[in-house]
Write an enzyme that holds these catalytic residues in place. Structure first.
Site, short mmCIF file in Angstrom:
data_model
loop_
_atom_site.label_atom_id
_atom_site.label_comp_id
_atom_site.label_asym_id
_atom_site.label_seq_id
_atom_site.Cartn_x
_atom_site.Cartn_y
_atom_site.Cartn_z
N ASP A 1 -16.77 7.56 -35.36
CA ASP A 1 -16.57 6.54 -34.32
C ASP A 1 -17.66 5.48 -34.29
O ASP A 1 -17.77 4.73 -33.32
CB ASP A 1 -16.48 7.22 -32.94
N ASP B 1 -6.82 6.33 -35.19
CA ASP B 1 -7.89 5.61 -34.48
C ASP B 1 -8.96 5.09 -35.44
O ASP B 1 -9.64 4.10 -35.17
CB ASP B 1 -8.59 6.53 -33.46
#
Ligand code: GLY
Length: 398
Positions: free
Chosen positions: A121, A179
């Site tokens: 991330d 994502d």
């Protein structure tokens, strides 16, 4: 040139100029622009409330209006970049230096994550924060932080699979989630700044593998692909945050739309533009997309039309659609912008936009984080705020 030919050429040049001006210029909705200005001023006040309630060293995760309780996180949580990113966007719009100062304070806490190789991330965490800081007031220190982050992210790339690893699962699992498309922007930036093409190659390879394996024939996407790390073979296609393995989890679809739009912007390779258009078409023509264009948390959620909406998916979609509208023909651009306008109008109404001083200082209400896990359900989310503010700024800049 004889006289009639001269007149003909003159008329056609004059007509083309007028026509180009008329067709090329997008006329934003003036009323919406006013609403946006008010939203940005209100959002700045809200973020001061949020800042006041934040314990030192912590990042806002969510707030539970029913009990008045906050949830905070450490800098390693995937959302830690959104708070500074939103502060910086709001500072850019309002020039309120207290927002900038708060962003600088929290960036100091966040910086150490540049060395975090345990998460995929880093794009969310470091690009939404430090790239915005660098854009507003460039500093060599920011470049070092972003390049180190890109190097850390690149350690998670496996050549055989052709993807950056998302989650550290069991040894025989190599898990990649849709994502992850959002983390590629950091890598494209890193190649541009450093001239080192390895970041770009990783990003493009990841996008290609995702395009091949994550999508169904209707261009909806799976949430999780489980690869064999030794052979690169797909072992399983499933969900984690969606309603079912074969469902279309709303935020995942929005991440894909945004991610492939960025990949087209950075590569100018038409296959990514086509992918983004196909995803947009799936979303905008889906029978379960409500009239107000705020998606249910999953396009196949049980209980539709009574299912919860996810304001975060709507905000991400709006921001992506505004950008995508700049790369397509007039008809599609009109459609994308019109949906983005509808989303922005509806997120601005009192159901979604929190009243002053409420919602713990978050801007938007009614996001769904992880419903199957029963966490962050129907609450404010820092990424709903970030992409809402980004979408409004993008709309202003149209
Ligand atoms: N996994 C990031 C998200 O909830 O969208």
């Amino acid at each position: 040139m004889n006289r009639s030919l001269y007149i003909l050429v003159f008329c056609s040049v004059f007509y083309s100029a007028c026509y180009a001006q008329k067709e090329g210029a997008y006329q934003p909705d003036k009323k919406l622009l006013k609403t946006i200005d008010k939203n940005l001023a209100d959002a700045s006040l809200q973020y001061k409330v949020l800042a006041k309630n934040l314990p030192p060293g912590k990042f806002p995760k969510t707030f539970y209006p029913a009990t008045g309780e906050y949830e905070f996180s450490n800098s390693g949580w995937w959302c830690s970049g959104f708070y500074p990113g939103t502060l910086l966007y709001l500072y850019e719009q309002t020039k309120d230096s207290s927002l900038y100062n708060e962003a600088m304070r929290i960036l100091n806490v966040l910086e150490k994550e540049k060395n975090n190789t345990g998460t995929h991330d880093l794009g969310f965490m470091m690009y939404c924060s430090f790239a915005n800081a660098n854009r507003l007031q460039p500093k060599p220190g920011y470049k070092e932080i972003l390049l180190t982050s890109a190097r850390s992210l690149s350690t998670r790339f496996n050549k055989t699979v052709g993807c950056i690893r998302s989650w550290n699962g069991k040894p025989d699992e190599y898990l990649v989630i849709i994502d992850n498309m959002m983390n590629l922007e950091l890598l494209f930036w890193a190649t541009r700044i450093s001239g080192d093409s390895s970041f770009y190659k990783i990003a493009v390879t990841h996008a290609n593998t995702t395009m091949k394996n994550h999508f169904r024939p209707d261009y909806s996407s799976y949430h999780v692909i489980n690869y064999n790390a030794q052979t690169g073979a797909v072992q399983q296609k499933r969900t984690a945050q969606g309603a079912a393995d074969e469902s279309a989890w709303a935020r995942g679809q929005a991440w894909g739309l945004y991610g492939f739009t960025v990949t087209y912007r950075e590569t100018k390779d038409k296959q990514y533009l086509e992918q983004a258009k196909h995803i947009a078409s799936f979303l905008l023509h889906h029978p379960n997309l409500p009239k107000d264009k705020i998606p249910y948390w999953d396009f196949n959620a049980p209980g539709i039309p009574g299912a919860l909406r996810d304001a975060s998916a709507a905000a991400i979609m709006a921001s992506a659609l505004i950008e995508l509208g700049g790369y397509v023909d007039k008809k599609s651009a009109k459609e994308y912008r019109s949906v983005a306008e509808t989303i922005l109008r509806n997120l601005s109404n009192e159901h979604y936009k929190a009243a002053a001083g409420t919602n713990g200082g978050f801007i938007i209400q009614h996001g769904v984080g992880h419903l199957p896990n029963k966490t962050e359900v129907d609450v404010p989310l820092s990424y709903a705020d970030y992409y809402f503010v980004e979408a409004m700024i993008r709309y202003k800049q149209l």
